[in-house]
Design a protein around this motif. Structure first.
Motif, PDB file in Angstrom:
ATOM      1  N   PRO A 170      17.108 -10.073  -8.784  1.00 60.39           N
ATOM      2  CA  PRO A 170      17.425  -9.745  -7.391  1.00 60.39           C
ATOM      3  C   PRO A 170      16.309  -8.950  -6.764  1.00 60.39           C
ATOM      4  O   PRO A 170      15.620  -8.188  -7.445  1.00 60.39           O
ATOM      5  CB  PRO A 170      18.709  -8.911  -7.508  1.00 60.39           C
ATOM      6  N   LYS A 171      16.097  -9.136  -5.480  1.00 67.18           N
ATOM      7  CA  LYS A 171      15.013  -8.459  -4.791  1.00 67.18           C
ATOM      8  C   LYS A 171      15.563  -7.477  -3.757  1.00 67.18           C
ATOM      9  O   LYS A 171      16.492  -7.791  -3.016  1.00 67.18           O
ATOM     10  CB  LYS A 171      14.102  -9.482  -4.095  1.00 67.18           C
ATOM     11  N   ALA A 172      14.943  -6.293  -3.741  1.00 66.43           N
ATOM     12  CA  ALA A 172      15.296  -5.314  -2.712  1.00 66.43           C
ATOM     13  C   ALA A 172      14.628  -5.710  -1.399  1.00 66.43           C
ATOM     14  O   ALA A 172      13.586  -6.366  -1.381  1.00 66.43           O
ATOM     15  CB  ALA A 172      14.849  -3.925  -3.141  1.00 66.43           C
ATOM     16  N   LYS A 173      15.208  -5.319  -0.289  1.00 67.03           N
ATOM     17  CA  LYS A 173      14.622  -5.609   1.014  1.00 67.03           C
ATOM     18  C   LYS A 173      13.549  -4.567   1.337  1.00 67.03           C
ATOM     19  O   LYS A 173      13.849  -3.390   1.492  1.00 67.03           O
ATOM     20  CB  LYS A 173      15.702  -5.600   2.093  1.00 67.03           C
ATOM     21  N   PRO A 174      12.284  -4.972   1.429  1.00 64.20           N
ATOM     22  CA  PRO A 174      11.218  -3.988   1.683  1.00 64.20           C
ATOM     23  C   PRO A 174      11.126  -3.637   3.162  1.00 64.20           C
ATOM     24  O   PRO A 174      11.587  -4.374   4.029  1.00 64.20           O
ATOM     25  CB  PRO A 174       9.962  -4.735   1.233  1.00 64.20           C
ATOM     26  N   ASN A 175      10.537  -2.498   3.431  1.00 59.39           N
ATOM     27  CA  ASN A 175      10.182  -2.144   4.796  1.00 59.39           C
ATOM     28  C   ASN A 175       9.060  -3.081   5.225  1.00 59.39           C
ATOM     29  O   ASN A 175       8.047  -3.198   4.552  1.00 59.39           O
ATOM     30  CB  ASN A 175       9.712  -0.678   4.833  1.00 59.39           C
ATOM     31  N   GLN A 176       9.236  -3.750   6.346  1.00 57.22           N
ATOM     32  CA  GLN A 176       8.288  -4.781   6.737  1.00 57.22           C
ATOM     33  C   GLN A 176       7.166  -4.273   7.634  1.00 57.22           C
ATOM     34  O   GLN A 176       6.404  -5.072   8.166  1.00 57.22           O
ATOM     35  CB  GLN A 176       9.033  -5.921   7.436  1.00 57.22           C
ATOM     36  N   LYS A 177       7.039  -2.958   7.813  1.00 57.52           N
ATOM     37  CA  LYS A 177       5.959  -2.452   8.649  1.00 57.52           C
ATOM     38  C   LYS A 177       4.636  -2.640   7.906  1.00 57.52           C
ATOM     39  O   LYS A 177       4.423  -2.113   6.829  1.00 57.52           O
ATOM     40  CB  LYS A 177       6.182  -0.982   8.988  1.00 57.52           C
ATOM     41  N   LYS A 199       6.145   5.008   0.244  1.00 55.45           N
ATOM     42  CA  LYS A 199       6.974   5.389   1.389  1.00 55.45           C
ATOM     43  C   LYS A 199       7.532   4.178   2.122  1.00 55.45           C
ATOM     44  O   LYS A 199       8.146   4.308   3.184  1.00 55.45           O
ATOM     45  CB  LYS A 199       6.171   6.282   2.338  1.00 55.45           C
ATOM     46  N   GLY A 200       7.301   2.990   1.579  1.00 56.21           N
ATOM     47  CA  GLY A 200       7.944   1.794   2.109  1.00 56.21           C
ATOM     48  C   GLY A 200       7.078   0.921   2.986  1.00 56.21           C
ATOM     49  O   GLY A 200       7.565  -0.079   3.521  1.00 56.21           O
ATOM     50  N   TYR A 201       5.803   1.249   3.158  1.00 55.18           N
ATOM     51  CA  TYR A 201       4.921   0.429   3.985  1.00 55.18           C
ATOM     52  C   TYR A 201       4.305  -0.696   3.168  1.00 55.18           C
ATOM     53  O   TYR A 201       4.058  -0.561   1.967  1.00 55.18           O
ATOM     54  CB  TYR A 201       3.818   1.287   4.595  1.00 55.18           C
ATOM     55  N   LEU A 202       4.034  -1.801   3.839  1.00 54.15           N
ATOM     56  CA  LEU A 202       3.344  -2.927   3.223  1.00 54.15           C
ATOM     57  C   LEU A 202       1.868  -2.793   3.579  1.00 54.15           C
ATOM     58  O   LEU A 202       1.497  -2.841   4.757  1.00 54.15           O
ATOM     59  CB  LEU A 202       3.901  -4.247   3.748  1.00 54.15           C
ATOM     60  N   ILE A 203       1.007  -2.595   2.573  1.00 48.93           N
ATOM     61  CA  ILE A 203      -0.384  -2.226   2.805  1.00 48.93           C
ATOM     62  C   ILE A 203      -1.326  -3.379   2.482  1.00 48.93           C
ATOM     63  O   ILE A 203      -1.197  -4.035   1.445  1.00 48.93           O
ATOM     64  CB  ILE A 203      -0.766  -0.999   1.956  1.00 48.93           C
ATOM     65  N   PHE A 204      -2.289  -3.580   3.367  1.00 50.08           N
ATOM     66  CA  PHE A 204      -3.359  -4.560   3.163  1.00 50.08           C
ATOM     67  C   PHE A 204      -4.686  -3.812   3.262  1.00 50.08           C
ATOM     68  O   PHE A 204      -4.940  -3.123   4.249  1.00 50.08           O
ATOM     69  CB  PHE A 204      -3.300  -5.658   4.233  1.00 50.08           C
ATOM     70  N   CYS A 205      -5.534  -3.938   2.256  1.00 51.40           N
ATOM     71  CA  CYS A 205      -6.818  -3.243   2.229  1.00 51.40           C
ATOM     72  C   CYS A 205      -7.972  -4.225   2.432  1.00 51.40           C
ATOM     73  O   CYS A 205      -8.098  -5.195   1.683  1.00 51.40           O
ATOM     74  CB  CYS A 205      -7.007  -2.505   0.904  1.00 51.40           C
ATOM     75  N   ASN A 206      -8.797  -3.967   3.466  1.00 49.15           N
ATOM     76  CA  ASN A 206      -9.965  -4.803   3.764  1.00 49.15           C
ATOM     77  C   ASN A 206      -9.620  -6.283   3.741  1.00 49.15           C
ATOM     78  O   ASN A 206     -10.359  -7.105   3.193  1.00 49.15           O
ATOM     79  CB  ASN A 206     -11.110  -4.502   2.784  1.00 49.15           C
ATOM     80  N   SER A 207      -8.492  -6.619   4.338  1.00 48.78           N
ATOM     81  CA  SER A 207      -8.041  -8.011   4.345  1.00 48.78           C
ATOM     82  C   SER A 207      -8.798  -8.810   5.393  1.00 48.78           C
ATOM     83  O   SER A 207      -9.113  -8.310   6.478  1.00 48.78           O
ATOM     84  CB  SER A 207      -6.539  -8.065   4.637  1.00 48.78           C
TER      85      SER A 207
END
Length: 525
Positions: A258-265, A295-303
């Motif tokens: 099962p998957k938890a619902k992530p913060n989509q920010k 803290k629930g953020y979805l992070i992209f680095c140098n994308s």
């Protein structure tokens, strides 16, 4: 109150057995056809780079005397327990050594990614709960691991006590989302493309084809970078796809969880190219990425992804800020009024410059060494990306001018070009945990202006600064005048006086708090 922050102190537990149905006694096999170094011995050496040796234990079945004898002969710590109920083996081991946080590894994965382990250890500083499971996604199979608490491991409920839960240690944790918080981190040290292709590579040993690939990897890296990680394996895959394809069709057991619902920010972090700006921007952005993910953020680095993000963070000095809402780190150029600023390092052009407190940002792993007993048994030198001529000048200066006035006999240099002097113990690159260990045990740290300078002062180490170019010369002179840290001059014209070794550390309060402004800014968007 001592004023020293309480820090996580996790254990590394490696489950191991010889009775594999597909490749019997595989963990005792050699990773090198020309040597006797076994898979299990290399894994212990590798984990010793990021865990104290007294916190690494192989967990083996009671019945396997051959494995116990092997580990005893190699002086590798181990604990024994149930063969079939592996979960109970972990619970009893945790009780024996009083383990509160547990990294779980398997002995058939000899090349785990050390950078990911260090980043996961950072994540432990940001946990809001004691019931959790933590892992790093998008790594080649066999290069990752997981971490969980003793509370989650030992949680008892009939619903989570089937045979599969006994065999697969953490399955009951990941299936029980009502009790446990599940964290699936994105590796900030890998590009989005690298993450996407990581599932094409198997770096685990289940069958003879896996062993063949493991030996090919080791043959390629053993002399130049024996503790290589996911970044290097993915580059190897790009350069030698015919080799990484050899075990692609080996079957792997998978579970649908099962998957938890992530913060989509979605937050994008841009950092300066380490080859141009040095590694400091990259290193602190990795740590920032982990803290924000926790803290629930979805992070992209140098994308290179063209899609829009909810916010943009820039850490590349005076770079352009093309997209908003935006926050700039250590940016002294002219910015629009609606671009937020935060500073991780003191700078002469800042209007407000406190004399008694410096707020900066770095890996929270530094807290781990804050309370450790000092050893003061070497001089530590950081040379970054110095060229051959500059590296040799720095070595000559330390050997001839500093070493004779110091009580230490050893010089350790990290970075720069290969030394010629036998007095220098040299590492072209090093794991963060090992760097902090060397820094904490040094009597003197010689470096140029940057995060390492503040890390040294945070640990209350004697620190000398030198310059590597016009910008760092100016910053080194500024910091020396502002905070009374001795400045030696440019690396090509170093000047040293005896009293520099006798000067006490400046009375500066150093805090790892600069990221708090970023967190408040994101929360207010």
């Amino acid at each position: 109150m001592s004023g020293i922050r309480s820090t996580p102190d996790p254990f590394a537990f490696i489950q191991a057995r010889l009775s594999s149905s597909r490749l019997n006694q595989k963990v005792l096999m050699s990773i090198d056809e020309d040597s006797n170094e076994s898979i299990i011995a290399h894994l212990f050496s590798r984990l010793s780079k990021v865990f104290p040796a007294n916190r690494i234990f192989f967990l083996i079945p009671n019945e396997e005397k051959l494995l116990a004898d092997f580990l005893s002969e190699k002086e590798i710590p181990f604990l024994q327990g149930s063969l079939e109920n592996v979960r109970d083996r972990f619970i009893q081991a945790a009780k024996t050594v009083n383990a509160k946080d547990i990294f779980r590894f398997t002995a058939d994965n000899p090349f785990v990614d050390l950078t990911s382990i260090e980043l996961m250890k950072e994540a432990l500083f940001h946990l809001p709960t004691r019931f959790y499971n933590l892992s790093m996604n998008s790594l080649p199979l066999g290069m990752g691991c997981e971490c969980f608490s003793f509370e989650s491991l030992s949680y008892q409920n009939l619903e989570w006590n089937e045979e599969r839960h006994q065999e697969h240690v953490s399955l009951h944790i990941k299936e029980n989302l009502e009790v446990n918080k599940i964290y699936r981190l994105v590796p900030p040290h890998l590009s989005l493309h690298q993450q996407e292709i990581s599932n094409e590579i198997r770096v685990t040993v289940d069958e003879i084809l896996d062993l063949q690939f493991i030996r090919s990897l080791w043959k390629h890296f053993k002399n130049t970078h024996p503790f290589f990680g996911a970044t290097e394996v993915l580059q190897f895959h790009k350069d030698h796809p015919e080799i990484t394809r050899v075990n692609r069709n080996v079957q792997q057991i998978q579970f649908h969880l099962p998957k938890a619902k992530p913060n989509q920010k979605r937050i994008h972090i841009s950092y300066g190219d380490p080859l141009t700006y040095g590694t400091g921007h990259f290193e602190r952005c990795k740590s920032l990425s982990i803290e924000l993910q926790m803290k629930g953020y979805l992070i992209f680095c140098n994308s290179l992804e063209e899609s829009e993000f909810d916010a943009y963070i820039y850490d590349a000095r005076e770079c352009d800020i093309p997209k908003k809402p935006a926050l700039a780190i250590d940016h002294l150029g002219k910015l629009d009024a609606d671009v937020e600023k935060v500073f991780f390092l003191p700078h002469p052009e800042l209007r407000e410059m406190p004399n008694d407190t410096i707020s900066f940002y770095t890996s929270p792993l530094l807290y781990t060494f804050q309370s450790m007993k000092e050893q003061n048994n070497h001089i530590l030198v950081y040379a970054g990306s110095l060229a051959q001529d500059q590296s040799l000048l720095l070595d000559k200066f330390v050997i001839e001018r500093v070493l004779p006035l110091s009580k230490e006999a050893a010089i350790i240099r990290i970075g720069g070009a290969q030394p010629k002097a036998s007095e220098i113990l040299y590492y072209p690159r090093i794991e963060k945990s090992v760097f902090y260990e060397y820094l904490n045990s040094a009597s003197l740290f010689i470096t140029y202006y940057g995060i390492g300078m503040l890390e040294s002062l945070f640990l209350k180490k004697r620190t000398l600064l030198y310059g590597i170019g016009p910008v760092h010369d100016r910053l080194g002179i500024f910091f020396s005048k502002q905070y009374a840290v001795p400045y030696l001059g440019n690396v090509e014209h170093l000047n040293f006086e005896r009293q520099m070794l006798n000067e006490r550390n400046p009375n500066i309060k150093i805090e790892i708090t600069a990221q708090e402004k970023i967190i408040r800014w994101l929360a207010g968007l």
